[in-house]
Scaffold this motif. Structure first.
Motif, PDB file in Angstrom:
ATOM      1  N   UNK A 194       0.845  -1.200   0.000  1.00 52.55           N
ATOM      2  CA  UNK A 194       0.000   0.000   0.000  1.00 52.55           C
ATOM      3  C   UNK A 194       0.880   1.250   0.000  1.00 52.55           C
ATOM      4  N   UNK A 195       1.905   1.249   0.856  1.00 49.07           N
ATOM      5  CA  UNK A 195       2.826   2.391   0.893  1.00 49.07           C
ATOM      6  C   UNK A 195       3.627   2.489  -0.397  1.00 49.07           C
ATOM      7  N   UNK A 196       4.030   1.331  -0.952  1.00 47.18           N
ATOM      8  CA  UNK A 196       4.757   1.335  -2.221  1.00 47.18           C
ATOM      9  C   UNK A 196       3.894   1.904  -3.336  1.00 47.18           C
ATOM     10  N   UNK A 197       2.592   1.602  -3.301  1.00 45.14           N
ATOM     11  CA  UNK A 197       1.686   2.166  -4.284  1.00 45.14           C
ATOM     12  C   UNK A 197       1.608   3.676  -4.185  1.00 45.14           C
ATOM     13  N   UNK A 198       1.560   4.201  -2.973  1.00 45.27           N
ATOM     14  CA  UNK A 198       1.564   5.658  -2.776  1.00 45.27           C
ATOM     15  C   UNK A 198       2.852   6.262  -3.309  1.00 45.27           C
ATOM     16  N   UNK A 199       3.983   5.607  -3.006  1.00 49.65           N
ATOM     17  CA  UNK A 199       5.274   6.128  -3.468  1.00 49.65           C
ATOM     18  C   UNK A 199       5.390   6.067  -4.988  1.00 49.65           C
ATOM     19  N   UNK A 200       4.836   5.030  -5.595  1.00 54.27           N
ATOM     20  CA  UNK A 200       4.948   4.862  -7.048  1.00 54.27           C
ATOM     21  C   UNK A 200       4.166   5.930  -7.804  1.00 54.27           C
ATOM     22  N   UNK A 201       3.159   6.529  -7.170  1.00 55.20           N
ATOM     23  CA  UNK A 201       2.414   7.602  -7.847  1.00 55.20           C
ATOM     24  C   UNK A 201       3.313   8.778  -8.205  1.00 55.20           C
ATOM     25  N   UNK A 202       4.433   8.897  -7.510  1.00 61.12           N
ATOM     26  CA  UNK A 202       5.369   9.990  -7.805  1.00 61.12           C
ATOM     27  C   UNK A 202       5.878   9.875  -9.244  1.00 61.12           C
ATOM     28  N   UNK A 210      11.122  -7.981   5.797  1.00 63.36           N
ATOM     29  CA  UNK A 210       9.783  -7.478   5.492  1.00 63.36           C
ATOM     30  C   UNK A 210       9.486  -6.192   6.257  1.00 63.36           C
ATOM     31  N   UNK A 211       9.885  -6.155   7.525  1.00 57.46           N
ATOM     32  CA  UNK A 211       9.697  -4.933   8.317  1.00 57.46           C
ATOM     33  C   UNK A 211      10.511  -3.791   7.721  1.00 57.46           C
ATOM     34  N   UNK A 212      11.746  -4.089   7.315  1.00 59.80           N
ATOM     35  CA  UNK A 212      12.607  -3.058   6.739  1.00 59.80           C
ATOM     36  C   UNK A 212      12.016  -2.505   5.443  1.00 59.80           C
ATOM     37  N   UNK A 213      11.574  -3.378   4.545  1.00 56.78           N
ATOM     38  CA  UNK A 213      10.984  -2.917   3.290  1.00 56.78           C
ATOM     39  C   UNK A 213       9.692  -2.145   3.537  1.00 56.78           C
ATOM     40  N   UNK A 214       8.913  -2.562   4.522  1.00 55.52           N
ATOM     41  CA  UNK A 214       7.690  -1.831   4.863  1.00 55.52           C
ATOM     42  C   UNK A 214       8.025  -0.430   5.354  1.00 55.52           C
ATOM     43  N   UNK A 215       9.053  -0.333   6.200  1.00 54.60           N
ATOM     44  CA  UNK A 215       9.466   0.976   6.712  1.00 54.60           C
ATOM     45  C   UNK A 215       9.985   1.873   5.596  1.00 54.60           C
ATOM     46  N   UNK A 216      10.766   1.300   4.671  1.00 54.99           N
ATOM     47  CA  UNK A 216      11.275   2.069   3.532  1.00 54.99           C
ATOM     48  C   UNK A 216      10.126   2.580   2.674  1.00 54.99           C
ATOM     49  N   UNK A 217       9.133   1.716   2.411  1.00 55.10           N
ATOM     50  CA  UNK A 217       7.990   2.115   1.593  1.00 55.10           C
ATOM     51  C   UNK A 217       7.185   3.216   2.267  1.00 55.10           C
TER      52      UNK A 217
END
Length: 254
Positions: free
Chosen positions: A145-153, A233-240
Motif C-alpha cells: 500500500x505504501x509502495x503504491x503511494x510512493x509509485x504515484x510519484x 519485510x519490516x525493513x521494506x515496509x518501513x522504507x515504503x
C-alpha cells in the motif's frame, strides 16, 4: 484520524473502484482466477508445494489488489484534483489516505481468506504456524500500500500505472518463482533483499513448518528461522512508508 470520515471516504472510493471495469477486473477477477488455479495444484510443486502455492496466492493478491490498485486510484484522484479538494477541507492527511487506500487493503484481506480457506478445504494441510502467515499478510499489505503511494510519484496518469509498477511487480514474483527451484543460502539472502522475498519465506515457513532449506522444525524454531524474513519485510515496509510520506504528491505538477 477520524475513523468515521475515513470509512465514509472508503465507501465512496469502493464505489468508484467498482465503476472502473479495468481496475476492478485487475483487483478482483485476476487474483481470484490465478489463486483458484493454484487451489488444486499445490501438490505439483513438491514436498513443500502447498506453502509455495499459498505464497504465490498471497503475493499476487498483494501486488494486483493492493499495489497496482492503490497506484492507479491515487494517481487518478490526484489528476482530477480530488486529493487537493479533500485536503483543503477539514480532513487530516492520514484520514484521507486511510479512506482511499483502505478499500483495496480490505478487499485483499478478504481474497486471502477466501483463497487460503479454499486451499485448505480442497486438499492442503492447514498452516502449521498461522502466526507467521498472518504476519506476512499484514506486513505485505502495509508494504505494498505504501509502495503504491510512493509509485504515484513516477506515474503521470492512471494509464501508465501498469508500466511504473512493473519493476516491483516483476521483482516480487521473481522472488517467489526462484525460491521454488533453489534453496541455496546465497540465493536466499538475495531474495530477502527483494521486496516480497521476505513475505514469500514467511508464508512458506508458516505453512509447512520448515526452515528455509526445507528442514522440518518445531514451533519455536520456525519463529527463529523466520527472523531474517521478518526483519527484511519490516525493513521494506518501513522504507515504503518513509518514501510515501516523503515524496507523495497531492496535486499534479504544473
Amino acid at each position: 484520524m477520524n475513523l468515521a470520515h475515513a470509512m465514509a471516504l472508503g465507501r465512496t472510493e469502493f464505489r468508484l473502484l467498482r465503476r472502473n471495469k479495468l481496475v476492478a477486473s485487475i483487483a478482483v477477477a485476476m487474483p481470484l482466477v490465478v489463486g483458484l488455479a493454484l487451489v488444486t495444484n499445490g501438490g505439483s510443486f513438491g514436498e513443500q508445494g502447498w506453502g509455495m502455492a499459498a505464497a504465490v496466492q498471497v503475493l499476487q493478491i498483494l501486488l494486483m489488489t493492493v499495489y497496482l490498485t492503490v497506484t492507479t486510484a491515487l494517481t487518478a484522484r490526484r489528476q482530477d484534483l480530488f486529493l487537493k479538494r479533500l485536503r483543503s477541507g477539514e480532513l487530516s492527511d492520514v484520514t484521507i489516505l486511510v479512506g482511499l487506500v483502505g478499500p483495496a487493503v480490505l478487499l485483499a484481506v478478504v481474497q486471502v481468506v477466501l483463497l487460503l480457506g479454499a486451499t485448505v478445504a480442497v486438499d492442503a494441510t492447514p498452516p502449521r504456524n498461522p502466526l507467521l502467515v498472518a504476519a506476512a499478510v499484514v506486513l505485505g499489505a502495509v508494504m505494498f500500500a505504501a509502495a503504491g503511494m510512493a509509485t504515484t510519484v513516477f506515474t503521470p496518469n492512471p494509464e501508465t500505472a501498469q508500466i511504473t509498477t512493473m519493476p516491483v511487480f516483476l521483482g516480487a514474483m521473481l522472488a517467489v518463482f526462484v525460491s521454488m527451484i533453489t534453496r541455496t543460502e546465497t540465493v536466499r539472502w538475495v531474495l530477502l533483499a527483494i521486496p516480497g522475498g521476505g513475505i514469500t519465506e514467511l508464508i512458506r515457513t508458516g505453512w509447512v513448518g520448515a526452515r528455509w532449506d526445507g528442514t522440518r522444525v518445531g514451533f519455536a524454531e520456525q519463529l527463529a528461522s523466520a527472523l531474517p524474513a521478518l526483519g527484511a519485510s519490516v525493513l521494506w515496509s518501513a522504507v515504503a512508508v518513509l518514501a510515501a510520506w516523503r515524496w507523495f504528491r497531492w496535486e499534479p505538477r504544473r
